[in-house]
Design a protein around this motif. Structure first.
Motif, short mmCIF file in Angstrom:
data_model
loop_
_atom_site.label_atom_id
_atom_site.label_comp_id
_atom_site.label_asym_id
_atom_site.label_seq_id
_atom_site.Cartn_x
_atom_site.Cartn_y
_atom_site.Cartn_z
N VAL A 83 -80.92 43.37 43.12
CA VAL A 83 -80.86 42.40 42.01
C VAL A 83 -79.70 42.62 41.07
O VAL A 83 -79.32 41.71 40.32
N GLU A 94 -79.43 40.42 37.08
CA GLU A 94 -80.81 40.56 36.62
C GLU A 94 -81.24 42.01 36.63
O GLU A 94 -82.31 42.36 37.10
N THR A 141 -87.40 42.40 35.84
CA THR A 141 -87.03 41.78 37.11
C THR A 141 -87.40 42.67 38.28
O THR A 141 -87.97 42.21 39.27
#
Length: 337
Positions: A246, A251, A256
């Motif tokens: 990610v 993010e 997340t």
């Protein structure tokens, strides 16, 4: 200082590639040797680990030698449950295909830890998604072979067609593309944002494998012991792979990553604390690893690298890199040239 990447694939998969090469009339030994592998050693120790860069190179030379961009599909025809080792035995010991797919998603790192596999559940479909880690080169043929193998194994238990609803692949569209449509017997979309095998949820959940609970428990114990030896089941290792996945999408925060595992921020933080680490520490380790990759392997300017790694500006990245490596990014790049 040079960062070493430790992403690996189980050696048994190279044996399936070897069988497919022989079936295509190509002797595998010279190709294996050209990428630093020996067929005899692989045959004797199929549970050993192969660095992902060697496996990716093997896929490349195999495609060249066979002149077949669909070679990954041919490899799947040579795969048996034992090429997944104990994970293959666990797959065929489950009660339903749905349970078997969940086990693949839980323990996929036994096959390769160079990506993330997750399930996307929708009312009528389940998506089996493979996300290679950014900055880690994985052959598109490997993705083809994994999806095709999963279908081959599943077809042994499905009494009707239609298990695969559609396939999306990130790879460029090959010429011709018909072999993929023929193999999966459904629409196949190339140059997509995600690698996903979309499966008929009803068939998955209602297809019985007539599993053996005792065999399943034994196989799962073997899988877990193998992955424990790899440290692949620790939360720190799982979180580092998730961060890698990610981070370059902008993010890179605890929430997340926690959502990847369907956990709350607090629970994930507690798991990491129990292992003597923290999300912040793992994030910085992964930022440093990827910084080395971009500085050595690409010509990206430092400001773009800083942005990719989630830094608000280049000066913050420079200070962090200096703290981690006792030199600035451009100094490090010049030393490696």
């Amino acid at each position: 200082m040079t960062t070493q990447y430790n992403y690996t694939t189980i050696a048994a998969w190279s044996l399936a590639i070897s069988k497919a090469l022989k079936a295509a009339g190509v002797e595998p030994e010279p190709l294996l040797a050209s990428v630093g592998l020996a067929l005899g050693q692989l045959t004797e120790s199929p549970e050993d680990r192969i660095p992902i860069e060697h496996m990716t190179r093997l896929w490349e030379v195999a495609e060249d030698a066979t002149n077949n961009p669909a070679f990954g599909l041919d490899v799947a025809k040579q795969v048996t449950p034992m090429h997944f080792r104990s994970l293959g035995l666990l797959f065929i010991s489950c009660n339903t295909l749905a349970q078997a797919f969940q086990k693949l998603a839980d323990y996929y790192t036994l096959v390769s830890d160079s990506g993330l596999i997750r399930l996307d559940r929708r009312p009528d479909q389940i998506g089996f998604i493979i996300e290679p880690l950014k900055g880690v080169e994985v052959s598109p043929l490997a993705i083809d072979a994994f999806f095709a193998t999963v279908l081959q194994l599943s077809n042994q238990f499905v009494a009707q067609s239609g298990l695969v609803v559609s396939v999306s692949l990130k790879r460029s569209k090959p010429k011709p593309s018909k072999p993929w449509a023929n193999f999966f017997n459904c629409p196949v979309q190339f140059e997509h944002e995600v690698n996903c095998l979309w499966l008929h949820r009803g068939l998955l959940e209602n297809t019985s494998i007539l599993g053996d609970p005792q065999s399943a428990a034994q196989s799962e114990a073997v899988v877990r012991n193998y992955l424990t030896a790899m440290n692949a089941l620790s939360w720190s290792e799982r979180v580092k792979r998730a961060i890698h996945s990610v981070l370059l999408s902008g993010e890179s925060n605890l929430s997340t990553v926690a959502s990847v595992f369907n956990l709350s921020d607090r629970t994930l933080s507690r798991y990491l604390k129990e292992e003597g680490t923290s999300f912040r520490q793992l994030l910085q380790e992964k930022q440093n690893e990827l910084a080395h990759y971009y500085l050595i392997k690409t010509a990206l300017p430092v400001n773009e690298i800083a942005h990719k790694l989630g830094f608000s500006d280049t000066s913050n990245f420079n200070r962090a890199f200096l703290r981690w490596n006792q030199c600035r990014p451009l100094e490090y790049r010049s030393r490696q040239q």
